[in-house]
Design an enzyme around this catalytic site. Structure first.
Site, PDB file in Angstrom:
ATOM      1  N   HIS A 124      66.370   7.766   7.907  1.00 23.44           N
ATOM      2  CA  HIS A 124      64.938   7.616   8.211  1.00 23.44           C
ATOM      3  C   HIS A 124      64.794   6.836   9.511  1.00 23.44           C
ATOM      4  CE1 HIS A 124      63.727   8.935   4.143  1.00 23.44           C
ATOM      5  NE2 HIS A 124      64.856   8.356   3.787  1.00 23.44           N
TER       6      HIS A 124
ATOM      7  N   LYS B 100      63.666  19.575   3.408  1.00 21.92           N
ATOM      8  CA  LYS B 100      63.752  18.489   2.428  1.00 21.92           C
ATOM      9  C   LYS B 100      62.746  18.694   1.301  1.00 21.92           C
ATOM     10  CE  LYS B 100      65.063  14.624   0.728  1.00 21.92           C
ATOM     11  NZ  LYS B 100      65.169  13.269   1.250  1.00 21.92           N
TER      12      LYS B 100
ATOM     13  N   HIS C  41      65.610  15.199  -2.918  1.00 24.60           N
ATOM     14  CA  HIS C  41      65.447  13.881  -3.551  1.00 24.60           C
ATOM     15  C   HIS C  41      65.364  14.177  -5.041  1.00 24.60           C
ATOM     16  CE1 HIS C  41      64.006   9.611  -3.873  1.00 24.60           C
ATOM     17  NE2 HIS C  41      63.725  10.102  -5.064  1.00 24.60           N
TER      18      HIS C  41
ATOM     19  N   HIS D 294      71.509  11.164  -1.702  1.00 25.45           N
ATOM     20  CA  HIS D 294      71.651   9.795  -2.206  1.00 25.45           C
ATOM     21  C   HIS D 294      71.843   9.727  -3.727  1.00 25.45           C
ATOM     22  CE1 HIS D 294      67.385  10.326  -2.924  1.00 25.45           C
ATOM     23  NE2 HIS D 294      66.970   9.906  -1.762  1.00 25.45           N
TER      24      HIS D 294
ATOM     25  N   HIS E 287      71.809  11.555   6.254  1.00 24.64           N
ATOM     26  CA  HIS E 287      70.511  11.230   5.621  1.00 24.64           C
ATOM     27  C   HIS E 287      69.984   9.932   6.243  1.00 24.64           C
ATOM     28  CE1 HIS E 287      67.806  11.092   1.870  1.00 24.64           C
ATOM     29  NE2 HIS E 287      67.410  10.109   2.658  1.00 24.64           N
TER      30      HIS E 287
ATOM     31  N   ASP F 127      70.847   6.890   4.059  1.00 24.66           N
ATOM     32  CA  ASP F 127      69.478   6.652   3.578  1.00 24.66           C
ATOM     33  C   ASP F 127      68.945   5.324   4.119  1.00 24.66           C
ATOM     34  OD1 ASP F 127      67.082   7.199   2.312  1.00 24.66           O
ATOM     35  OD2 ASP F 127      67.724   6.414   0.374  1.00 24.66           O
TER      36      ASP F 127
HETATM   37  N1  LIG Z   1      65.220   5.593  -0.244  1.00 25.96           N
HETATM   38  C1  LIG Z   1      64.118   4.878  -0.273  1.00 25.96           C
HETATM   39  O1  LIG Z   1      64.006   3.975  -1.094  1.00 25.96           O
HETATM   40  N2  LIG Z   1      63.093   5.098   0.590  1.00 25.96           N
HETATM   41  C2  LIG Z   1      62.996   6.158   1.554  1.00 25.96           C
HETATM   42  C3  LIG Z   1      62.626   7.464   0.932  1.00 25.96           C
HETATM   43  C4  LIG Z   1      63.741   8.142   0.173  1.00 25.96           C
HETATM   44  O2  LIG Z   1      64.789   8.459   0.719  1.00 25.96           O
HETATM   45  O3  LIG Z   1      63.573   8.396  -1.024  1.00 25.96           O
HETATM   46  C5  LIG Z   1      61.965   5.758   2.608  1.00 25.96           C
HETATM   47  O4  LIG Z   1      61.511   6.628   3.370  1.00 25.96           O
HETATM   48  O5  LIG Z   1      61.612   4.577   2.705  1.00 25.96           O
HETATM   49 ZN   LIG Z   2      65.924   8.790   2.185  1.00 24.40          ZN
HETATM   50 ZN   LIG Z   3      64.910  10.024  -1.215  1.00 27.78          ZN
END
Ligand SMILES: NC(=O)N[C@@H](CC(=O)O)C(=O)O
Ligand SMILES: [Zn+2]
Ligand SMILES: [Zn+2]
Length: 345
Positions: A15, A99, A136, A174, A13, A247
């Protein structure tokens, strides 16, 4: 123990954003992880296989020379994702999951699903083709307390979804509560969860005691200590249902240190070290390899990585900040603090 060698881990997971931000953050993950499941919440979101394949090319272009890091792409589910898109995704061999963001639940989720029942035909195709749904898991109703949104999601959305699609592969992303850990532990083998390093290490006091600390603010929000303990027990239990998903969610320093700060913790620069710290605190370093390197690929039906990494017991200080897009800086979680484990270069 002064060194541990593990099968190279993967991040299930992650970003990475796009453009200059992408270029700034890819190397941190690529030097640690063999593969990562890449979240599709760009602006606009990655909703088609074609978009996912071109995003994948941009990630590969940002990968440092000599590293074999492989991005595993995902699609962003909307109320209107057609079943044929699922067939294209599977046929591509590059898209490994879809997702589900409840609309409005988190960063860049405005195009998310308003009611998962709208997606039943598409999700049935995913179940038939074995494509996992990554969730999520928070309800978005304004009247539900932010600390209860994950637990309420289990009852209102997750259980009915699995009743309608009992063979669907689902990753509860998460997870942050004892409720979610217990739910996943008792669910059938097609249901698993990722757990972040920060939810294993911190509770809400770390975010709110002695001042409000925006770098600890993420969604789902840090919970009370008893939930952290339940997550640590799940992660170190040796159960194949729980695996590593950082995450890591980069936001520029100014967007975090703000009157309305963004949600997301940037953990990629020390991801495996943070997990090692948590597992060591639980006296379970011997369980780290299963969680970090075996159970994820086993769930996704992919081979485990063929190479290894070594962590050495060596004190080092995380930088206060790192370069980010457009001349901005980014603050990693635990910036300026010491870590006891270090990935050997
Ligand atoms: N985890 C977070 O607080 N933020 C994530 C989005 C997500 O995973 O929910 C993001 O893209 O910034
Ligand atoms: Zn995330
Ligand atoms: Zn998330």
């Amino acid at each position: 123990m002064n060194a541990i060698t593990l099968t190279r881990p993967d991040d299930w997971h992650l970003h990475l954003r796009d453009g200059e931000a992408l270029e700034a953050v890819v190397p941190a993950t690529a030097r640690q992880m063999g593969r990562a499941i890449i979240m599709p919440n760009l602006k606009p979101p990655v909703t088609t296989t074609e978009q996912a394949l071109s995003y994948r090319e941009r990630i590969l272009a940002a990968r440092p020379q000599g590293l074999a890091f492989e991005p595993l792409m995902t699609l962003y589910l909307t109320d209107n994702t057609p079943a044929e898109e699922i067939e294209r995704a599977v046929a591509s061999g590059r898209v490994h999951a879809v997702k589900l963001y409840p609309a409005g639940a988190t960063t860049n989720s405005d195009s998310g699903v308003t009611d998962v029942a709208h997606c039943d035909a598409t999700i049935a195709t995913m179940a038939r083709l074995g494509l996992p749904l990554l969730v999520h898991g928070e309800v978005t109703d304004a009247e539900i307390d932010i600390f209860d949104r994950e637990a309420v999601f289990i009852e209102r959305v997750m259980k009915p979804l699995l009743e309608r699609h009992p063979t669907l592969k689902v990753v509860f992303e998460h997870i942050t509560t004892a409720d979610a850990a217990a739910f996943v532990a008792q669910a059938p083998a097609n249901v698993a969860a990722t757990i972040t390093a920060h939810h294993l290490l911190f509770n809400r006091n770390h975010m709110l005691t002695g001042g409000i600390r925006p770098h600890y603010y993420c969604l789902p929000i840090l919970k009370r200590e008893r939930h952290r303990e339940a997550l640590l027990a799940a992660a170190t239990s040796g159960s194949g249902k729980f695996f590593l998903g950082t995450d890591s969610a980069p936001h520029a320093q100014g967007d975090k240190e703000s009157a309305c700060g963004c949600a997301g913790a940037y953990t990629a620069p020390a991801a495996i070290e943070l997990y090692a710290t948590a597992f060591e605190q639980a006296g379970a370093l011997d369980r780290l390899e299963g969680f970090a390197s075996h159970f994820g690929p086993d769930f996704y039906g992919l081979p485990r990585n063929g190479d290894t990494i070594t962590l050495v017991r060596e004190e080092w200080r995380l930088p206060d900040s790192l370069p980010y897009a457009g001349g901005q800086r980014i603050v990693p979680l635990k910036a300026g603090e010491m870590l006891a484990w270090k990935l050997q270069a």
